[in-house]
Motif scaffolding. Structure first.
Motif: not given
Length: 712
Positions: A215-218, A266-267, A284-288
């Motif tokens: 949900a956060e990533f979407e 992602s890495d 990690l999601a927020k960073l990339l």
């Protein structure tokens, strides 16, 4: 069925009270749990970002039923409780008029009486904000001691402190709370009975960590590109779920498998873009992929392609056509492990540790990345070309152990990934500094060699895939093609101690490692070390010469042929009785024996001469049990008649009687007696040697006769 959108405050325009029913579980978003915290922190960050920037944030659906002006939620309890605490905090922090915030009195918990009473008391309390709020609340006279045992109250206090940590004295956030919304739907309008809905909802079963992340990533993707967000939503629910379903875990869901591969991709991006790796998926999601990342859309496209490339074919069959286990198969590349499907291996193990080592190591990360690059570029890379190029990558990976690093200031992964991509797409060997330089030179030499020896390709690949070589054929050399098959047969068929003796009969093939030197043992790892050139070792060229000399002179590959080589050497009158002679003649026990096997094949020679040599029982230290090779040999030649100290260090002595011990130095045997806690020399027997310090007699036979005479 009518779905309506509300704010927490506007819901109270239709009801008088929100009552969390007894059937619901305790409030969980404030638990002191690492996993919960990983969800709570980004959730609050998203809420405060929406408040400060006046952006609408919709918290999905809230289901329940309305009854006599009272709303009983059956799904959405956690979000409603957090909104209650958020409204309470901002109302108190910004001194909101009680008439505006009076609706908060209508929120109540009925999971426990203590939770209900706490909510009522909290609304009437205004903290000073001069200390930790949870501690201030606990100090109040109305806070009952037994409330410390109520998990809902404890979680609420944690959430209040967390909200306080996010508030940065921004003004008028109370007015901005209208941007936080949710959809409300009555159960009766869904055509479900309360009982059936409760069963479906597993009595308030919480969202999984993966569902929170999804949900956060979407939401992140939507902020970057709405069209891309629609694609991701579809792929999350259908395409990627179907693709990963065959690799689901014991829990029968693909959440963990998805996240491990997500971390892998992602890495890769972190390595390529010079970002620090993150163990927290939200960070990690927020960073990339967050809106503040300039390459966010580009990264999302890369992520999408990295998942999509596995769709539309049988993944197991694909890996079975390109990789082999531990033996050579024509048209395939041996990867020396039973699991050929390294995509599945990634989904099972990526990010997990085995002690201090990665379960899915960096070497496998590079190999899987090479496959991903190919799958994303199948339209421009032919399958046969890929099979040859993945072999080159395999060879470089297995022979670049010192170069494959991602620690501290020795992070070579960006260059290694770039070189891997170049090899797969172009088929050229990079000249940059990434993989091992010497191995890259060998790979280029192989490419050039095959242009005129294409009919020998299968022979070359068979040699590369040998379990002692791992793709590096330097110890045999391209110029010795007649020895390719002989090498494989020799080390596949014959006893390794016998091979070592035959090699020594042809020459000193040992290598020097610092202050010690090494020979091969029954342990494959010793031969692997000897057959791979390294700056830490001296004598590799000598090993190559001796090995090829032996192979060239073998007419058949069997034990009898090796014994002939050994006998010819020992029976030759011109053979010097140097250290090599003794190692060939008395291989057991010097090279190996059942009682004290030589695991590492290391030896240490003292400065007084070659004959003063210890067989080490460790790899890197003289602090362990070490055996004087000649004393050890005498012990066995005398049929173990005398005692050999099992716990000797720095070389052992042979005990001939209660007070007499024997030692062997470079040019003499020395008899000792133990007096007053120290060794005293009793007798020295020089060993006949020539002017060059080489034994003129076999010192083992020489001393054996003397001892036998003494024992008569």
């Amino acid at each position: 069925m009518e779905t309506r959108q509300y704010t927490f405050k506007s819901l109270f325009s239709e009801i008088n009270k929100i009552e969390i029913p007894i059937i619901q579980r305790d409030y969980a978003q404030g638990r002191k749990d690492e996993k919960v915290e990983r969800v709570r922190e980004p959730f609050l960050d998203t809420i405060f970002d929406a408040l400060k920037n006046q952006k609408t944030l919709t918290l999905d659906f809230v289901y329940g039923e309305k009854e006599n002006g009272k709303f009983i939620p059956l799904d959405g309890q956690q979000r409603l409780t957090t909104l209650f605490l958020l409204h309470w905090y901002i109302a108190k922090k910004e001194c909101v008029n009680s008439e505006e915030s009076d609706f908060l009195k209508g929120f109540s918990y009925f999971t426990r009486p203590s939770s209900r009473d706490f909510c009522q008391s909290l609304v009437d309390f205004t903290p000073s904000f001069s200390k930790i709020i949870s501690e201030e609340i606990k100090d109040q006279s109305w806070f009952q001691y037994q409330w410390n045992n109520d998990p809902t109250i404890e979680a609420m206090l944690v959430m209040i402190d967390a909200i306080n940590g996010k508030y940065d004295n921004s003004s008028d956030l109370w007015k901005q709370l209208e941007y936080i919304t949710f959809y409300f739907l009555e159960i009766s309008e869904m055509g479900l009975s309360d009982e059936l809905y409760i069963k479906m909802n597993s009595r308030g079963k919480p969202l999984t960590e993966f569902e929170h992340f999804k949900a956060e990533f979407e939401g992140m993707v939507n902020e970057v590109d709405k069209k891309l967000s629609e694609e991701f939503n579809h792929k999350f629910d259908l395409d990627w779920t179907d693709m990963l379903f065959p690799y689901r875990g014991e829990n029968k869901i693909i959440d963990d498998e998805f996240m491990r591969y997500f971390f892998f991709v992602s890495d890769i991006l972190c390595f390529l873009q010079g970002s620090d790796l993150q163990k927290d998926e939200f960070k990690l999601a927020k960073l990339l992929y967050g809106k503040d990342k300039p390459q966010a859309k580009e990264n999302l496209e890369f992520l999408k392609r990295a998942f999509d490339c596995w769709r539309g074919f049988n993944i197991d069959d694909f890996f079975n056509t390109i990789f082999a286990n531990n033996v050579y198969e024509s048209g395939k590349v041996t990867i020396y492990q039973d699991q050929l499907n390294i995509f599945k291996q990634c989904c099972d193990d990526y990010g997990d540790d085995n002690g201090r080592n990665r379960k899915f190591p960096l070497s496998m990360t590079l190999l899987l990345y090479a496959v991903v690059v190919y799958l994303q570029n199948k339209q421009s890379v032919q399958e046969e070309d890929f099979k040859h190029r993945i072999r080159i990558v395999r060879n470089l990976i297995w022979n670049s152990r010192d170069e494959i690093r991602a620690d501290g200031q020795r992070n070579n992964m960006p260059q290694l990934l770039a070189e891997t991509k170049e090899i797969i797409l172009q088929g050229t060997i990079p000249t940059s500094t990434g993989y091992n330089k010497r191995q890259k030179e060998e790979e280029q030499a192989k490419i050039d060699w095959l242009q005129t020896n294409l009919d020998k390709q299968d022979t070359l690949f068979r040699l590369e895939d040998h379990s002692l070589l791992y793709g590096c054929i330097a110890v045999v050399g391209l110029e010795n093609i007649t020895n390719f098959d002989k090498f494989r047969e020799l080390f596949n068929i014959c006893d390794k101690d016998l091979i070592s003796r035959a090699l020594l009969a042809k020459g000193d093939y040992s290598q020097i490692v610092g202050w010690r030197w090494q020979l091969g043992t029954k342990n494959n790892s010793t031969w692997e070390d000897l057959f791979h050139p390294s700056k830490q070792r001296k004598g590799f060229d000598n090993t190559t010469n001796v090995l090829n000399n032996l192979l060239a002179n073998l007419t058949t590959i069997d034990a009898n042929e090796l014994h002939n080589v050994i006998d010819t050497y020992l029976n030759n009158p011109s053979t010097l009785k140097d250290l090599r002679y003794y190692f060939v003649k008395y291989a057991n026990p010097i090279l190996s024996n059942r009682r004290w096997p030589s695991t590492y094949g290391f030896y240490y020679t003292y400065e007084d001469g070659d004959y003063h040599t210890l067989r080490m029982n460790t790899e890197k230290s003289l602090g362990g049990r070490n055996w004087n090779v000649f004393i050890l040999t005498l012990y066995y030649q005398l049929n173990k008649k005398y005692q050999l100290d099992d716990f000797a260090y720095q070389g052992n002595k042979l005990q001939l009687s209660d007070d007499l011990w024997l030692d062997c130095l470079n040019d003499k045997f020395v008899f000792y007696k133990w007096n007053n806690d120290q060794w005293k020399i009793d007798l020295e027997i020089p060993i006949p040697q020539d002017e060059n310090g080489i034994d003129s007699v076999d010192r083992i036979e020489f001393m054996k006769k003397r001892i036998e005479i003494m024992g008569q």
